[in-house]
Design an enzyme around this catalytic site. Structure first.
Site, PDB file in Angstrom:
ATOM      1  N   CYS A 133       0.825  -1.210   0.000  1.00  0.00           N
ATOM      2  CA  CYS A 133       0.000   0.000   0.000  1.00  0.00           C
ATOM      3  C   CYS A 133       0.856   1.256   0.000  1.00  0.00           C
ATOM      4  CB  CYS A 133      -0.925  -0.026   1.216  1.00  0.00           C
ATOM      5  SG  CYS A 133      -1.948   1.441   1.318  1.00  0.00           S
ATOM      6  N   CYS A 136      -0.611   4.067   2.094  1.00  0.00           N
ATOM      7  CA  CYS A 136      -0.438   3.933   3.547  1.00  0.00           C
ATOM      8  C   CYS A 136       1.001   4.215   3.954  1.00  0.00           C
ATOM      9  CB  CYS A 136      -0.770   2.510   4.010  1.00  0.00           C
ATOM     10  SG  CYS A 136      -2.207   1.780   3.243  1.00  0.00           S
ATOM     11  N   ASP A 137       1.959   3.727   3.192  1.00  0.00           N
ATOM     12  CA  ASP A 137       3.343   3.687   3.679  1.00  0.00           C
ATOM     13  C   ASP A 137       4.328   4.554   2.895  1.00  0.00           C
ATOM     14  OD1 ASP A 137       2.603   1.823   5.630  1.00  0.00           O
ATOM     15  OD2 ASP A 137       2.694   0.205   4.164  1.00  0.00           O
TER      16      ASP A 137
END
Ligand code: NAP
Length: 309
Positions: A133, A136-137
């Site tokens: 992701c 997300c990261d």
């Protein structure tokens, strides 16, 4: 006894909920382990009709949730362990915590989960330089080189997003041609921060003394040569595995685990049990097609209930 339980809160699930709720059947949705589904891990959605300027995936899912709740949908944060069809024709849905719910119909809209390469130290590296992701990261990897594995739309999208943070984004693909749609492929290849690494497979994730990703060992799939590529994080974007493991017996699955629907419908081989979206669709896998199937499943569930009243 519920009228309709919808398992999964992605595009298919929410669309089903909006339709079922507007038919006054007060559906119960079970969130699953990733509330909001895959679109919560994406950036801008540019191809969902009605949003000419695009919309961020998480915002779109929040809007869908609001719309479903506005018409009386209830959402329970739970994951499903198994489903059984009882002698009276209704369903028992067993939750992770041990609770069992009963419903006259069930719509499975559990989507799919990111696929991994299956390398030995993969599990240990998740969150330590291995992820699926970028949204997300990505922001954790500023001014360092990262790699994306894959050649589809997801890989190109992730790679493009990561150029906002990383010093360099290697796009590692096993062939010398991207699978991605023309527009996404062209955009990725035109980005000066993205460097394609063609005909290459990742053989090993290499770690530093802290157990974090430091490099990948690559194998050139044409000449067999091996090399090391230093990266701080690897974003795996090689497709998905359908979340269908908990329905065994009540539905037929294809060789990749996707639920088989009655052709042209969302019905499965078990009357009253419907499947919609990515858990049953290995072909289109789009937000809009999942939403369309969610609508179809809701209409089928509604008709089933009318016929069985
Ligand atoms: P995909 O289209 O199935 O692409 C998967 C990629 O991973 C392919 O390039 C494949 O290589 C590679 N791959 C698969 N298994 C591998 C393995 N074991 N080792 C190395 N590489 C492997 O999946 P996706 O990119 O996730 O896209 C799924 C669907 O969502 C598509 O329909 C796509 O159009 C859609 N999507 C759309 C958007 C958008 O429009 N904004 C964004 C993301 C996704 P090969 O090419 O050699 O098979």
């Amino acid at each position: 006894m519920e009228n309709v339980i919808i398992i999964g809160t992605g595009c298919a699930g929410y669309t089903a909920a909006i339709y079922v709720a507007r038919a006054n059947l007060t559906p119960l949705m079970l969130s699953g382990t990733q509330p909001g589904g895959q679109l919560t891990t994406t950036t801008e959605v540019e191809n969902f009709p009605g949003f000419p300027e695009g919309i961020m995936g998480p915002e779109m899912m929040m809007n869908m949730q609001k719309q479903a709740e506005k018409f009386g949908t209830r959402i329970q944060y739970a994951s499903v362990e198994s489903i059984a069809k009882d002698d009276d024709g209704n369903f028992s849905v067993k939750l992770g915590g041990g609770e069992t719910l009963r419903s006259k119909t069930v719509i499975i809209a559990t989507g799919a989960a990111p696929r991994h390469l299956g390398l030995p130290n993969e599990k240990d590296l998740i969150g330590r330089g291995l992820t699926s992701c970028a949204t997300c990261d990505g922001a954790f990897y500023r001014d360092v080189p990262v790699a994306v594995i894959g050649g589809g739309d997801s890989a190109c999208e992730e790679a493009g997003f990561l150029t906002r943070f990383a010093s360099k984004v290697y796009l590692i693909h096993r062939r010398d041609e991207l699978r991605a749609s023309k527009i996404m492929a062209e955009r990725a290849l035109a980005n000066p921060k993205i460097e394609p690494v063609w005909n290459s497979g990742v053989e090993e994730y290499l770690t530093n003394e802290k157990g974090e990703m430091r490099a990948v060992k690559l194998k050139n799939l044409v000449d067999g040569s091996e090399s090391e590529l230093a990266v701080d994080c690897v974003f795996v974007a090689i497709g998905h595995v359908p979340n269908s493991g908990f329905v065994s017996g009540l539905v037929d699955l294809d060789e990749n685990g996707y639920i088989l629907q009655v052709p042209g419908r969302t019905a499965t081989k078990t009357p009253g049990l419907f499947a919609a979206g990515d858990v049953a669709d290995h072909y289109y896998r789009q937000a809009i097609t999942a939403a369309g199937q969610g609508c179809a499943a809701a209409l089928e569930a509604e008709r089933y209930l009318t016929e069985h009243e």
